[in-house]
Design an enzyme around this catalytic site. Structure first.
Site, PDB file in Angstrom:
ATOM      1  CG  ASN A 107      18.824  13.127 -25.345  1.00  0.00           C
ATOM      2  OD1 ASN A 107      18.834  13.208 -26.580  1.00  0.00           O
ATOM      3  ND2 ASN A 107      19.008  14.181 -24.556  1.00  0.00           N
ATOM      4  CB  THR A 152      60.286 -18.427 -31.098  1.00  0.00           C
ATOM      5  OG1 THR A 152      61.612 -18.930 -31.257  1.00  0.00           O
ATOM      6  CG2 THR A 152      59.484 -19.398 -30.245  1.00  0.00           C
ATOM      7  CG  HIS A 153      62.717 -14.795 -32.308  1.00  0.00           C
ATOM      8  ND1 HIS A 153      62.784 -13.550 -31.721  1.00  0.00           N
ATOM      9  CD2 HIS A 153      62.810 -15.706 -31.286  1.00  0.00           C
ATOM     10  CE1 HIS A 153      62.940 -13.693 -30.415  1.00  0.00           C
ATOM     11  NE2 HIS A 153      62.940 -14.981 -30.121  1.00  0.00           N
ATOM     12  CB  SER A 274      47.730 -12.747 -60.537  1.00  0.00           C
ATOM     13  OG  SER A 274      48.294 -11.722 -61.332  1.00  0.00           O
ATOM     14  CE  LYS A 280      51.202 -14.256 -56.618  1.00  0.00           C
ATOM     15  NZ  LYS A 280      51.384 -12.819 -56.871  1.00  0.00           N
ATOM     16  CE1 TYR A 314      22.490  12.001 -27.823  1.00  0.00           C
ATOM     17  CE2 TYR A 314      22.130  14.328 -28.262  1.00  0.00           C
ATOM     18  CZ  TYR A 314      22.322  13.036 -28.716  1.00  0.00           C
ATOM     19  OH  TYR A 314      22.360  12.781 -30.071  1.00  0.00           O
ATOM     20  CD  GLN A 319      23.180  12.056 -35.642  1.00  0.00           C
ATOM     21  OE1 GLN A 319      22.141  12.429 -35.086  1.00  0.00           O
ATOM     22  NE2 GLN A 319      23.575  12.551 -36.803  1.00  0.00           N
ATOM     23  CE  LYS A 322      22.607   6.230 -33.155  1.00  0.00           C
ATOM     24  NZ  LYS A 322      23.414   7.359 -32.602  1.00  0.00           N
TER      25      LYS A 322
HETATM   26  N1  ARG Z   1      20.134  10.887 -33.843  1.00  0.00           N
HETATM   27  C1  ARG Z   1      20.466  11.119 -32.476  1.00  0.00           C
HETATM   28  C2  ARG Z   1      21.656  10.271 -32.072  1.00  0.00           C
HETATM   29  O1  ARG Z   1      21.946   9.372 -32.778  1.00  0.00           O
HETATM   30  C3  ARG Z   1      19.310  10.776 -31.598  1.00  0.00           C
HETATM   31  C4  ARG Z   1      19.248  11.564 -30.353  1.00  0.00           C
HETATM   32  C5  ARG Z   1      19.004  12.968 -30.680  1.00  0.00           C
HETATM   33  N2  ARG Z   1      18.825  13.766 -29.530  1.00  0.00           N
HETATM   34  C6  ARG Z   1      18.895  15.091 -29.580  1.00  0.00           C
HETATM   35  N3  ARG Z   1      18.718  15.722 -28.517  1.00  0.00           N
HETATM   36  N4  ARG Z   1      19.154  15.724 -30.716  1.00  0.00           N
HETATM   37  O2  ARG Z   1      22.289  10.506 -31.081  1.00  0.00           O
END
Ligand code: ARG
Length: 455
Positions: A107, A152-153, A274, A280, A314, A319, A322
């Site tokens: 975490n 404008t517009h 095109s 084009k 957490y 997750q 990402k």
């Molecule tokens: N892969 C997890 C994430 O991206 C990492 C942390 C995982 N922690 C857990 N307690 N399962 O958040």
């Protein structure tokens, strides 16, 4: 990694559902840098011998090299980048590797990795913003004499220097760079040592870790530290706004490149043809950039929605941070780079701009200002010129085609000097207030930006 507590294996279906290695492998450099710093703190606390720390550091460095060269094989069963690296390390160096996760949780580890990644990417994005600013300034300088209608517009409004229009985007991008710098301040805080939620009974020197990783500050609440993703939300917001700016710039390029405007041509290398229509030449770079703004907004909304209603601290929901983060960073970097390159290949159609700007209606407001300078109240002047415009539109003529007597039918205040107004360059030079587009002001702004961007 948790086999102690469990009797049966994780279902295949769950492994597939919960893995993040397919995308979070990208954090490997940051994960390794964080682990090396952590191992030094463990050594300082006497939990690793110097030899063990050395083994960990060289083992991690070796793994990093293999990942960089594409020689490392990731194992989906090990879920994420953190466990893939730790497990490979322990396989290689044995017992010392198994000590690495002391006083650490994934975490706080993932919070650290994300911050390290975003800090680096924020710097990369800032450099790309500046490159685009430079490309805009360079094009403005190249066509510094060109005046175009401002809109404008989407209706012709008043004449502006082409460079003034481009510099409007340089200003927007500057605010974008400031937003990145501001978000970076909150990214740049070190969370390791927060453990899973409540720190650890094993006390490590967090300041040492922060120093090693070049963080100026430490998180002050372990619960906040493991569940905070504000810094990522902020960055995605800054990127979304930047995308909005790039989209508006793209829209201007698309309009200017159209046959209807024809103010610019984009070099062949940055347009496409095109498959059907041989004539084009399409502004795909600008269209794609305008289109990609959708995912930048979506990524921000996605993360905000993931965060909403999460109880402390957490939760695995995190997750899901990402992919939107990676996508926004990748998308905006690619867009900034290709748009800057495209601007290096844009030519202004000077005769066409001159023709468009010769529309004397663009100077209707200047005519009203002329009367104001002769003591006609502005509202009254506006009405007089409105009638004059209607007359010209109906007669199909432009202002300079009228004679003084014609003008004086509309207002006795008109004198023979009214004809001086129809020189668009003089008209530009009358616009002298700070921020207005007189030739001198625009030249000074180009110079100012040239200096700022050369630093
Ligand atoms: N892969 C997890 C994430 O991206 C990492 C942390 C995982 N922690 C857990 N307690 N399962 O958040």
């Amino acid at each position: 990694m948790w086999k102690g507590r469990f009797q049966s294996d994780t279902a295949e279906l769950l492994k597939k559902y919960s893995e993040s290695i397919s995308f979070d492998w990208r954090l490997y450099r940051h994960d390794i840098a964080g682990s090396i710093a952590h191992s030094k703190a463990l050594a300082e606390a006497g939990l690793l011998t110097a030899d063990e720390q050395q083994k960990i550091e060289s083992g991690l460095t070796e793994i990093g090299g293999e990942i960089a060269r594409g020689e490392f094989s990731f194992n989906r069963d090990l879920e994420d980048i953190h466990m893939n690296i730790e497990s490979a390390l322990t396989e290689r160096i044995g017992a010392a590797g198994a000590k690495l996760h002391t006083a650490r949780s994934r975490n706080d580890q993932v919070a650290l990795d994300l911050r390290l990644y975003l800090r680096e990417e924020t710097d990369a994005m800032t450099n790309l913003v500046r490159d685009l600013q430079r490309a805009l300034v360079a094009l403005g300088e190249k066509f510094a004499h060109v005046i175009i209608p401002g809109y404008t517009h989407l209706q012709r409004a008043q004449p502006v220097f082409f460079a003034h229009h481009l510099l409007a985007y340089v200003e927007m991008l500057q605010r974008d760079a400031e937003r990145l710098a501001d978000a970076r301040k909150r990214i740049d805080v070190m969370p390791l040592g927060s453990g899973a939620i409540a720190g650890s009974t094993i006390n490590l020197n967090r300041e040492l870790v922060a120093n090693l990783l070049d963080f100026p500050a430490l998180t002050q609440n372990s619960m906040d530290a493991v569940s905070d993703r504000d810094f990522a939300c902020e960055l995605l917001a800054a990127i979304a706004i930047m995308g909005m700016h790039l989209s508006r710039l793209s829209e201007d390029v698309i309009l200017w490149a159209s046959s209807e405007f024809k103010f610019i041509t984009i070099g062949d290398a940055f347009t496409t043809g095109s498959s059907l229509m041989p004539q084009k030449k399409n502004p795909d770079v600008a269209e794609l950039t305008r289109g990609k703004t959708g995912r930048l907004y979506g990524n921000l909304l996605s993360l905000l929605t993931t965060m909403k209603g999460l109880p402390m601290t957490y939760n695995r929901d995190l997750q899901e941070d990402k992919e939107p983060v990676f996508d926004s960073v990748d998308t905006i970097k690619a867009a900034l780079e290709v748009v800057a390159a495209m601007f290096g290949e844009i030519e202004v159609n000077v005769p066409r701009a001159a023709d468009a700007v010769s529309d004397s209606m663009l100077l209707a407001t200047d005519l009203a200002d002329y009367l104001v300078k002769r003591d006609v109240p502005f509202r009254h002047a506006h009405e007089i010129i409105g009638k004059l415009v209607a007359h010209c539109v109906e007669a199909g003529i432009s202002f300079p085609e009228l004679n003084l007597a014609n003008f004086q039918i509309f207002s006795p205040q008109f004198g023979s000097d009214v004809f001086d107004l129809f020189d668009v360059r003089k008209a530009m030079n009358a616009r002298q207030a700070i921020g207005a587009p007189s030739e001198k002001n625009v030249a000074a702004q180009l110079q100012r930006w040239r200096e700022i961007l050369s630093r």
